[in-house]
Enzyme design. Sequence first.
Site, short mmCIF file in Angstrom:
data_model
loop_
_atom_site.label_atom_id
_atom_site.label_comp_id
_atom_site.label_asym_id
_atom_site.label_seq_id
_atom_site.Cartn_x
_atom_site.Cartn_y
_atom_site.Cartn_z
N LYS A 1 -2.61 13.86 -10.01
CA LYS A 1 -2.05 14.10 -8.66
C LYS A 1 -0.52 13.97 -8.68
O LYS A 1 0.19 14.84 -8.17
CB LYS A 1 -2.68 13.07 -7.72
CG LYS A 1 -2.38 13.26 -6.26
CD LYS A 1 -3.44 12.59 -5.40
CE LYS A 1 -3.23 11.12 -5.20
NZ LYS A 1 -2.16 10.81 -4.23
N SER A 2 -0.01 12.91 -9.28
CA SER A 2 1.45 12.70 -9.29
C SER A 2 2.16 13.86 -9.99
O SER A 2 3.19 14.35 -9.53
CB SER A 2 1.79 11.40 -10.03
OG SER A 2 1.38 10.29 -9.29
N ARG B 1 4.74 17.05 -8.43
CA ARG B 1 6.08 17.28 -8.99
C ARG B 1 6.21 18.69 -9.56
O ARG B 1 7.26 19.31 -9.45
CB ARG B 1 6.36 16.23 -10.08
CG ARG B 1 6.62 14.84 -9.47
CD ARG B 1 6.40 13.76 -10.51
NE ARG B 1 6.83 12.43 -10.07
CZ ARG B 1 6.14 11.62 -9.27
NH1 ARG B 1 4.96 12.02 -8.77
NH2 ARG B 1 6.60 10.42 -8.95
N GLY C 1 1.74 10.27 0.81
CA GLY C 1 3.04 9.61 0.72
C GLY C 1 3.96 10.29 -0.28
O GLY C 1 5.17 10.39 -0.07
N ARG D 1 3.18 4.16 7.40
CA ARG D 1 3.72 3.65 6.14
C ARG D 1 5.25 3.55 6.17
O ARG D 1 5.92 4.29 6.88
CB ARG D 1 3.23 4.54 4.97
CG ARG D 1 1.72 4.41 4.81
CD ARG D 1 1.17 5.30 3.73
NE ARG D 1 1.63 4.92 2.41
CZ ARG D 1 1.29 5.58 1.30
NH1 ARG D 1 0.51 6.65 1.38
NH2 ARG D 1 1.72 5.17 0.14
N GLN E 1 7.99 6.78 -6.13
CA GLN E 1 8.20 7.74 -5.04
C GLN E 1 9.64 7.67 -4.56
O GLN E 1 10.29 8.69 -4.35
CB GLN E 1 7.24 7.45 -3.89
CG GLN E 1 5.80 7.75 -4.24
CD GLN E 1 4.85 7.55 -3.08
OE1 GLN E 1 5.21 6.99 -2.05
NE2 GLN E 1 3.62 8.00 -3.24
N ASP F 1 -2.21 1.89 -8.46
CA ASP F 1 -3.31 2.60 -7.77
C ASP F 1 -4.68 2.18 -8.29
O ASP F 1 -5.70 2.52 -7.69
CB ASP F 1 -3.13 4.11 -7.92
CG ASP F 1 -1.92 4.62 -7.15
OD1 ASP F 1 -1.50 3.95 -6.18
OD2 ASP F 1 -1.39 5.68 -7.51
N LYS G 1 -0.06 0.96 1.17
CA LYS G 1 -0.63 2.21 0.65
C LYS G 1 -1.41 2.91 1.77
O LYS G 1 -1.16 2.65 2.94
CB LYS G 1 -1.50 1.92 -0.59
CG LYS G 1 -0.71 1.31 -1.75
CD LYS G 1 0.27 2.31 -2.34
CE LYS G 1 1.09 1.70 -3.46
NZ LYS G 1 2.16 2.59 -3.92
N ARG H 1 -4.47 -2.38 1.19
CA ARG H 1 -5.50 -2.46 0.15
C ARG H 1 -5.84 -3.90 -0.22
O ARG H 1 -6.96 -4.15 -0.69
CB ARG H 1 -5.07 -1.66 -1.10
CG ARG H 1 -5.16 -0.18 -0.86
CD ARG H 1 -4.88 0.65 -2.09
NE ARG H 1 -5.09 2.06 -1.78
CZ ARG H 1 -4.57 3.08 -2.46
NH1 ARG H 1 -3.78 2.85 -3.50
NH2 ARG H 1 -4.82 4.32 -2.11
C1 S3P Z 1 3.16 7.77 -6.86
C2 S3P Z 1 3.71 6.53 -6.96
C3 S3P Z 1 3.04 5.31 -6.49
C4 S3P Z 1 1.56 5.53 -6.24
C5 S3P Z 1 1.27 6.82 -5.55
C6 S3P Z 1 1.81 8.00 -6.31
C7 S3P Z 1 3.94 8.93 -7.33
O1 S3P Z 1 3.66 4.90 -5.29
O2 S3P Z 1 1.02 4.46 -5.52
O3 S3P Z 1 -0.12 6.98 -5.38
O4 S3P Z 1 3.37 10.01 -7.53
O5 S3P Z 1 5.15 8.77 -7.52
P1 S3P Z 1 5.00 4.00 -5.33
O6 S3P Z 1 5.84 4.57 -6.36
O7 S3P Z 1 5.64 4.09 -3.98
O8 S3P Z 1 4.48 2.62 -5.63
#
Ligand code: S3P
Length: 426
Positions: free
Chosen positions: A18-19, A23, A90, A118, A166, A311, A338, A342
């Site tokens: 997903k991350s 990107r 997020g 959030r 993030q 996560d 989150k 959580r």
């Molecule tokens: C993510 C970073 C994490 C993670 C989120 C995805 C990302 O958050 O919890 O599910 O893709 O950069 P944080 O970096 O705010 O902790």
Amino acid sequence: MGTARCGRSITIKPPGDKSISHRSAMFGALAEGETVVTNYSPGRDCAATLKCLQALGISIERQGDRVLIKGGGPGGLREPVDVLDCENSGTTMRLLAGILAGQQFMSVLTGDDSLRRRPMARIVQPLLRMGARLDGREGGLKAPLVIRGGGLRPLEEYALPVASAQVKSCIIFAGLHAEGTTTILEPVPSRDHTERMMALFGGELRAGGGRVCVRGFQDLRAASLEVPGDISSAAFWLAAGAILPGSDIRIEGVGLNPSRCGFLRALQRMGCEMEFSGLRDEWEPSGDVRVFGGPLAAIEVPPEDVPALVDELPILAVCAAVARGKTVVTGASELRHKESDRISAIVRNLQAMGVTAGETPDGFWVEGGGRLRGGSIETRGDHRIAMAFAIAGLAADGETALDDPGCIAVSYPGFMETLEHLKESL
Ligand code: S3P
């Protein structure tokens, strides 16, 4: 370790990360030319990113797990005619805010009830310092966020107040739109997917020793890339393998970026037997991981370990419920911010399954080793809570019911089918 094996090995291929998917779409939109992404995450979060980019004028075609993005290069985004809905994501909101802070137009980012609760001050403050004009509800603390971008100044040395990939990535994207070099200082390393992807799109970035430096106004070129499997989705099957005595589960093609692999290290520390094969050391390392079920022992998770498994803490809590002894997690107050709180969701649901567990302001503890009993799980609309406790149900006596299994589609639409398949094979 003397583990009784029940014979057949079960192989599971997790969905695209997903991350990395988020990107790839954003870099593809900023770069000049056609980017081709394969194994793009099938979840709703990553679809929200594509929809927002389309609303910003980017042509995107989706062919199953392949996504074609026609990036416009510098100045290639246009003012959206409506608010941009990041839904539950997020990452979409925080990373896009960095891009939009660099655009000479107005945009509004919003999301669902969870995302609008959030914290956004963590991105609003540095973007204001860079000269963007932006505001949000509650004096800029919460979404919807209104952004009028353009004319950004670089941040000479910005120390992140929280270890957050993030926030780091938001500032990297804004830094790409600022005249000069932006430097970010990280308290503890967080996932480095943005940094790695920059080179793939022909950009330059220096990272090391807790510093990330990015120069503004670089020309990015379109790229072709294959997204590795999501370690955060694979974690549920790895945990299932670890907690079910005698099981043997193989995960194929999963991302093994060290900044994301904290859960694998934690499981090994708990005594889980694990084998790696097919390792590919590319822009994002990946490979196959096989776990064998056997006895687990409690561990302590200190604050510096948290970013690499943030996560995975809900599913780690489930493993802790099965492991002998008291597991203690500290320095994880980020978990309260989150998709749900959580810490509270983990403890409430463990207790509903008969486990002795408690909250602390920045973490939780679990007395493991007893039998779990089936219970009613409050997912709180949080995909990772839902999946973690669906896996807990595998090790419990009696039935476990989730109040909202639909929320799982945010990251892993095929999860329930794979769970059914796994149950039949056990
Ligand atoms: C993510 C970073 C994490 C993670 C989120 C995805 C990302 O958050 O919890 O599910 O893709 O950069 P944080 O970096 O705010 O902790």
